[in-house]
Every structure is written in C-alpha cells, then in structure tokens.
Design a protein around this motif. Sequence first.
Motif, PDB file in Angstrom:
ATOM      1  N   ASP A 192       0.803  -1.124  -0.095  1.00 21.64           N
ATOM      2  CA  ASP A 192       0.079  -0.042  -0.098  1.00 21.64           C
ATOM      3  C   ASP A 192       0.827   1.300   0.106  1.00 21.64           C
ATOM      4  N   VAL A 193       2.160   1.102  -0.254  1.00 22.13           N
ATOM      5  CA  VAL A 193       3.072   2.164  -0.076  1.00 22.13           C
ATOM      6  C   VAL A 193       2.749   3.347  -0.988  1.00 22.13           C
ATOM      7  N   ALA A 194       2.849   3.036  -2.268  1.00 20.12           N
ATOM      8  CA  ALA A 194       2.297   4.077  -3.344  1.00 20.12           C
ATOM      9  C   ALA A 194       1.449   4.806  -3.336  1.00 20.12           C
ATOM     10  N   GLN A 195       0.287   4.089  -2.830  1.00 18.07           N
ATOM     11  CA  GLN A 195      -1.084   4.690  -2.699  1.00 18.07           C
ATOM     12  C   GLN A 195      -1.186   5.505  -1.469  1.00 18.07           C
ATOM     13  N   ALA A 196      -0.460   5.337  -0.492  1.00 19.10           N
ATOM     14  CA  ALA A 196      -0.392   6.168   0.845  1.00 19.10           C
ATOM     15  C   ALA A 196       0.266   7.452   0.435  1.00 19.10           C
ATOM     16  N   PHE A 197       1.396   7.160  -0.338  1.00 14.96           N
ATOM     17  CA  PHE A 197       1.967   8.543  -0.855  1.00 14.96           C
ATOM     18  C   PHE A 197       1.178   9.242  -1.967  1.00 14.96           C
ATOM     19  N   ALA A 198       0.523   8.694  -2.665  1.00 13.81           N
ATOM     20  CA  ALA A 198      -0.150   9.271  -3.745  1.00 13.81           C
ATOM     21  C   ALA A 198      -1.589  10.035  -3.156  1.00 13.81           C
ATOM     22  N   THR A 199      -1.920   9.449  -1.957  1.00 15.33           N
ATOM     23  CA  THR A 199      -3.146  10.154  -1.463  1.00 15.33           C
ATOM     24  C   THR A 199      -2.838  11.210  -0.096  1.00 15.33           C
ATOM     25  N   GLY A 200      -1.318  11.294  -0.186  1.00 15.19           N
ATOM     26  CA  GLY A 200      -0.836  12.153   1.059  1.00 15.19           C
ATOM     27  C   GLY A 200      -1.207  11.732   2.317  1.00 15.19           C
ATOM     28  N   ARG A 201      -1.500  10.423   2.449  1.00 10.72           N
ATOM     29  CA  ARG A 201      -1.350  10.026   3.864  1.00 10.72           C
ATOM     30  C   ARG A 201      -0.026   9.900   4.378  1.00 10.72           C
ATOM     31  N   VAL A 202       0.954   9.695   3.681  1.00 12.57           N
ATOM     32  CA  VAL A 202       2.422  10.019   4.166  1.00 12.57           C
ATOM     33  C   VAL A 202       3.189  10.750   3.143  1.00 12.57           C
ATOM     34  N   GLU A 203       4.474  11.182   3.774  1.00 13.19           N
ATOM     35  CA  GLU A 203       5.164  11.987   2.818  1.00 13.19           C
ATOM     36  C   GLU A 203       6.795  11.727   2.978  1.00 13.19           C
ATOM     37  N   ALA A 204       6.995  10.857   3.800  1.00  9.81           N
ATOM     38  CA  ALA A 204       8.315  10.315   4.083  1.00  9.81           C
ATOM     39  C   ALA A 204       8.285   8.776   4.646  1.00  9.81           C
ATOM     40  N   MET A 205       9.466   8.354   4.457  1.00 14.89           N
ATOM     41  CA  MET A 205       9.584   6.800   5.051  1.00 14.89           C
ATOM     42  C   MET A 205      10.862   6.444   5.291  1.00 14.89           C
ATOM     43  N   ILE A 206      11.225   5.469   5.958  1.00  9.75           N
ATOM     44  CA  ILE A 206      12.713   4.697   6.298  1.00  9.75           C
ATOM     45  C   ILE A 206      12.278   3.458   5.468  1.00  9.75           C
ATOM     46  N   THR A 207      13.027   2.773   4.540  1.00 14.71           N
ATOM     47  CA  THR A 207      12.901   1.469   4.084  1.00 14.71           C
ATOM     48  C   THR A 207      14.224   1.329   3.245  1.00 14.71           C
ATOM     49  N   SER A 208      14.423   0.345   2.780  1.00 18.93           N
ATOM     50  CA  SER A 208      15.443  -0.314   2.174  1.00 18.93           C
ATOM     51  C   SER A 208      15.401   0.228   0.484  1.00 18.93           C
ATOM     52  N   PRO A 209      16.334   0.256  -0.168  1.00 18.34           N
ATOM     53  CA  PRO A 209      16.456   0.473  -1.669  1.00 18.34           C
ATOM     54  C   PRO A 209      15.503  -0.489  -2.376  1.00 18.34           C
ATOM     55  N   SER A 210      15.320  -1.658  -1.755  1.00 16.74           N
ATOM     56  CA  SER A 210      14.569  -2.624  -2.631  1.00 16.74           C
ATOM     57  C   SER A 210      13.010  -2.140  -2.611  1.00 16.74           C
ATOM     58  N   THR A 211      12.613  -1.910  -1.411  1.00 21.38           N
ATOM     59  CA  THR A 211      11.142  -1.436  -1.141  1.00 21.38           C
ATOM     60  C   THR A 211      10.803  -0.229  -1.892  1.00 21.38           C
ATOM     61  N   GLY A 212      11.878   0.708  -1.874  1.00 23.92           N
ATOM     62  CA  GLY A 212      11.902   2.176  -2.573  1.00 23.92           C
ATOM     63  C   GLY A 212      11.723   1.707  -4.025  1.00 23.92           C
ATOM     64  N   ALA A 213      12.580   1.071  -4.507  1.00 26.56           N
ATOM     65  CA  ALA A 213      12.705   0.744  -5.774  1.00 26.56           C
ATOM     66  C   ALA A 213      11.447   0.046  -6.202  1.00 26.56           C
ATOM     67  N   ASN A 214      11.033  -0.818  -5.667  1.00 27.70           N
ATOM     68  CA  ASN A 214       9.878  -1.735  -5.980  1.00 27.70           C
ATOM     69  C   ASN A 214       8.626  -1.101  -6.056  1.00 27.70           C
TER      70      ASN A 214
END
Length: 327
Positions: A192-214
């Motif tokens: 649900d990460v992409a959706q959470a950013f798209a709708t403005g629920r979140v605007e920053a995160m800490i995670t791996s390059p894997s999850t960021g790229a995927n």
Amino acid sequence: MKVRKQLVLTLIAITVGLGMGCVAMAATWDMPTPYPDKTFHTQNIAIFAEDVKVATAGGLKINIHSAGSLFKHPEIKNAVRGGQVPIGEFFLSLLSNENAVFGADSQPFLATNYEDAMTLWEAQRPIVAKLLDKQGLMVLFSVPWPPQGLYTKKAINTVADLKGMKFRAYNATLELFANKIGAAPTQVEVPDVAQAFATGRVEAMITSPSTGANSKAWDFVTHYTNIQAWLPKNIVVVGKKAFRKLDKKTQEAVLTAAKAAELRGWEMSKKETADKTAILKDNGILVVTPSEELMSGLKEIGAEMIVDWTKSAGPEGEALLEAYHGK
Ligand code: PCA
C-alpha cells in the motif's frame, strides 16, 4: 553386463520406491508471505519451495500466497501458530510486543552492515528459536533487508528538517523512532506504500532501496539519504506439528533447503543493495550521503532507544547484547 543389469534393476527399484513414497505421502503446504512476488525475499522463497519439491520428488509442494493474499501480514504468525497453515513468512520485529528480543534487528544503529547483522542474528537466533518453540513454532531461516535509508520530498540535513512530516512506519520501533524525530508516523504495509504517498497519507519513509525501487519511489519523493540505519529481517517458520507429520527424509529436505535459502538470501540481499540503489538513481532520485549533523542527531536518538530497549528486553536482551558485543 551383469553389473549394468544390476544397476538398471536398482534404478527401477529406486524409481518405484520414490513413486510409491509420493503416492503415500504427497503433501501440499500453503505458505502465506507478506511481500509482493518481485520482492527478493519472495523470490528466494520460491527457490526454497522448488528445492523442496525437487528433493522430495514432488512429495512436498509449497504453494506461496504472496503480498498478504492468504493472511494479512500481522496475522501470518498466528495463522501458523494456530495450525491454519503449516508454514509462513513475516517481519521478525513485528513480534517485539511479545518480547523485545524479536525487535533487536530494528534498533536504530545497533547493527548497520551485513557483518554486524550476521553477528546479531547469530546472537539472536537461539533466543528467538527458544521463544518460538514454546509457541509450537520452529525457525527455518531468516534473511535481512538491505540497510534502511530515508526517502523524502526535500533535502534533509538535520533531524529538525524532519519535524512534522507524515511518516510511513512498518513496526512499533520505527513508529517510536519517527515520534522521537518529531515526525507523525502511520503504519502502512508494503503493497500500500505507493497509494499512501499518492493520497498524501504519508510524505516520507525509512526503508530499503529494494522497497523504495519496487514501489517506484521516484513517483512520490526526490531524495534518498543513505543513513544505513539498521537491517531488519524476515523470518520463515514452520509449525512443529505440521513438521512432525512429514517423514524423516522430507523433514531433512526441508531443513537442507532452509539452510541453503538462508545463505542465498543474505547474498541476494547484499546484491539488492547496490542494484536497487542504482535503480533509484537511474530514475532520477538524488541519492545523498547524509551530513554529519543529521547522522549524529539520528544516532543520539538511537542510543536513547537502545537504553530503553535494554530495560524492556530483560535478561534475554542482556544475554543477546553480551553475545553480540562479545563476538
Ligand atoms: N522493506 C519492508 C521492511 C523493511 C524493508 O526494507 C518495508 O518497507 O515494510
């Protein structure tokens, strides 16, 4: 000629034997996992399942249900514990509410590279195995995510720059960390990460390059600050009851494939770090080396958290830290 005939007869006997074995005990295990198919953890598990299938000549098939499709991530461990499924994967530190030892790998700046992460796992594994054994669960293998970095929509030079940001979290420790840096955390699962950013629920995160790229982080952030804060792990467990139902040979096949999966998974994870960081860059994300000021501010918070963690982890936590630092 005689020898050859004997060999042929032996081969026939083995084939018939295997075939009968198959009919007698062929089993299928449904295996819930939390992350999507393209995640290297899921791909590693697919190879594990294939190894088991080959080694047992089809006697044990493992059907992977990825991305929380069979059980939602927070339910997977109890689904295995309750015998609804024989085997499952989950994020180990999700169990930190049961015992702080489960969350050791998510403590900020305790183990920040693969060598330390391995030493930490060696110290953690016997304690984790013992705690899970009491719940009827057996540890098969555990694999880390690449070092965790910071994704934002602007340059971050100090901890103060993170103040007030709506922050995506994936466990209680990250939620606490986010609170301590003055951000506002919300739990969001990977699918649900992409959706959470798209709708403005979140605007920053800490995670791996894997999850960021995927998650195609370039669609919603501009900066990746390589803070290498910790290497959290996934773990694969099997229900002891389900395991006992397998014959000896099949049990051995599962354990051998699990051992190989752990070794392979750690190597895949290392490779992911470079590969996926390059993909972030190629897609226009600014990959930034953190400022000293940012790092010292984050590490100060990490040090505070370790003190509290040690208190809450009791004698098991103490034993873990001793084993970790003593090595
Ligand atoms: N990816 C998972 C866990 C840690 C990681 O790198 C996530 O973001 O939820």
